[in-house]
Scaffold this motif. Structure first.
Motif, PDB file in Angstrom:
ATOM      1  N   LYS A  76     -14.355  22.786 -57.913  1.00 22.12           N
ATOM      2  CA  LYS A  76     -13.910  22.383 -56.589  1.00 22.12           C
ATOM      3  C   LYS A  76     -13.948  23.560 -55.626  1.00 22.12           C
ATOM      4  CE  LYS A  76     -10.970  18.570 -58.125  1.00 22.12           C
ATOM      5  NZ  LYS A  76      -9.597  18.016 -58.181  1.00 22.12           N
ATOM      6  N   SER A 129      -7.973  21.591 -52.037  1.00 20.83           N
ATOM      7  CA  SER A 129      -9.063  21.571 -53.021  1.00 20.83           C
ATOM      8  C   SER A 129      -9.312  20.136 -53.459  1.00 20.83           C
ATOM      9  CB  SER A 129      -8.718  22.439 -54.234  1.00 20.83           C
ATOM     10  OG  SER A 129      -8.613  23.797 -53.883  1.00 20.83           O
ATOM     11  N   LEU A 130     -10.427  19.579 -53.037  1.00 19.77           N
ATOM     12  CA  LEU A 130     -10.797  18.217 -53.425  1.00 19.77           C
ATOM     13  C   LEU A 130     -12.307  18.043 -53.520  1.00 19.77           C
ATOM     14  CD1 LEU A 130      -9.385  15.555 -54.142  1.00 19.77           C
ATOM     15  CD2 LEU A 130      -9.600  14.865 -51.759  1.00 19.77           C
ATOM     16  N   HIS A 131     -13.038  18.654 -52.576  1.00 22.94           N
ATOM     17  CA  HIS A 131     -14.493  18.540 -52.587  1.00 22.94           C
ATOM     18  C   HIS A 131     -15.093  19.376 -53.711  1.00 22.94           C
ATOM     19  CE1 HIS A 131     -14.664  16.438 -48.731  1.00 22.94           C
ATOM     20  NE2 HIS A 131     -13.816  17.322 -48.237  1.00 22.94           N
ATOM     21  N   TRP A 164      -7.106  15.422 -43.834  1.00 27.17           N
ATOM     22  CA  TRP A 164      -5.924  16.128 -44.333  1.00 27.17           C
ATOM     23  C   TRP A 164      -4.842  16.135 -43.257  1.00 27.17           C
ATOM     24  CZ3 TRP A 164      -6.595  17.841 -49.346  1.00 27.17           C
ATOM     25  CH2 TRP A 164      -7.923  17.962 -49.794  1.00 27.17           C
ATOM     26  N   ALA A 185      -3.827  15.316 -48.530  1.00 27.97           N
ATOM     27  CA  ALA A 185      -4.910  14.435 -48.129  1.00 27.97           C
ATOM     28  C   ALA A 185      -4.357  13.075 -47.725  1.00 27.97           C
ATOM     29  CB  ALA A 185      -5.914  14.275 -49.266  1.00 27.97           C
TER      30      ALA A 185
END
Length: 356
Positions: free
Chosen positions: A110, A128-130, A160, A167
């Motif tokens: 990520k 942190s997600l993508h 976000w 998110a």
């Protein structure tokens, strides 16, 4: 002969002699991290990486893994560290209170987004997600949300909440028939409306905060097929201007979601329109992949006041004040200054643009 390994932040430095014995005195001594005092450079490959803070007194730009706030008059720098790999996207909030940066990382991991608090020069939040790569970032007009776009290995857009630091919702950038996204841009007045563009895709999104959903509306371009490189929403949020890899600019009616006008039809920007900037006079400043910068009169579909840099394409345009001065960065990691009146480029800095 002695060999030294593991020199870095928080590491011990085991030192072995030729006979294999360890020097305990040196091994038990913490190695201090060297503090970065000043940088001379600019990551010109980051599209829309160069910004002028809304106060008009500071540059904001990335250098490798670091984000730089630099006083334009005194050259005093604040160097913000926190990313583990190269910065790939930068956005500045309309109020100037927040700056967001996204990075790249290794396949399968990520990629972090860091939101910085400009007045205190500290980290405000980390998201942190993508996966793998952050392609583009944009703040809502009243600092309520940050919207982030992942790269081709991710394919998602996420909103976000800056107050709650979490998110709100996410969605795929485009239909499967389209390619990856390249840019995201917020409207100037509505915190719930933004646009995304990319390879054969151009969408307007509406946020439904209550149900944690976002709803896309595909922009109707008729028979045209375009890859969107950059988006600039005009004051009033009635129209948006989109630069394309074909070298023309689309004018989109955001109330109807239909193409209103496009041009130039002849004498296009030969390597695409990479960045746009609106100034207070109503003129549109255009940065081309062929290294040209010009003022474009959209009503007449004509180029006015054209300049061209010796090498590289334009990746960033930053306007200072009402547009009397503007700065632009290139793929060759060069930063230029030009004035509206004489419209001649002055090289401010240059550095290594490729691995040594």
């Amino acid at each position: 002969m002695a060999t030294v390994e593991g020199v870095g932040a928080g590491n011990r430095s085991p030192v072995a002699s030729a006979g294999g014995t360890r020097d305990d005195d040196v091994a038990n001594e913490d190695v201090k991290r060297l503090q970065l005092a000043k940088v001379f450079g600019f990551s010109g490959n980051v599209v829309r990486g160069l910004h002028i803070h809304p106060n008009g007194d500071h540059f904001i730009y990335p250098v490798g893994c670091n984000l730089i706030f630099e006083d334009i008059e005194t050259s005093e720098q604040s160097i913000l560290t926190g990313h583990s790999n190269f910065i790939t996207a930068v956005a500045v909030s309309k109020s100037g209170e927040y700056v967001a940066t996204g990075q790249m990382t290794h396949m399968g991991f990520k990629a972090d987004i860091i939101v910085w608090h400009f007045p205190t020069r500290t980290q405000y939040a980390c998201f942190s997600l993508h996966r793998v790569h952050i392609q583009s970032l944009a703040f809502s007009p009243h600092d309520k949300y940050l919207v982030s776009m992942g790269g081709k290995d991710d394919g998602n857009v996420v909103i976000w909440d800056l107050a709650d630091k979490e998110a709100v919702c996410g969605n795929q950038i485009a239909m499967r028939s389209a390619g990856p996204g390249t840019v995201v841009a917020y409207c100037n007045e509505d915190d719930d409306c933004f646009l995304t563009g990319g390879e054969n895709t151009l969408r307007m999104w509406k946020l439904d905060r209550e149900n944690h959903k976002m709803h896309p509306q595909d922009i109707n371009l008729g028979q045209m097929r375009r890859n969107t490189e950059c988006i600039e929403v005009m004051p009033g949020d009635q129209f948006a201007l989109c630069g394309t890899s074909t070298g023309d600019i689309l004018k989109i009616n955001l109330e109807t979601g239909i193409l209103a006008k496009h041009g130039p039809t002849k004498n296009r920007f030969s390597q695409g329109v990479k960045c746009l900037a609106l100034i207070s006079t109503g003129d549109l400043m255009v940065g081309g992949g062929d290294g040209t910068v010009c003022f474009f009169l959209f009503d007449k579909l004509s180029k006015e006041k054209i300049l061209k840099v010796p090498a590289g394409g334009i990746t960033s345009l930053a306007v200072r004040g009402a547009g009397h001065q503007f700065y632009f960065g290139t793929t060759e990691s060069q930063m230029y200054l030009a004035n509206y009146l004489d419209f001649k480029p002055s090289l401010l800095r240059t550095c290594q643009s490729a691995p040594m």
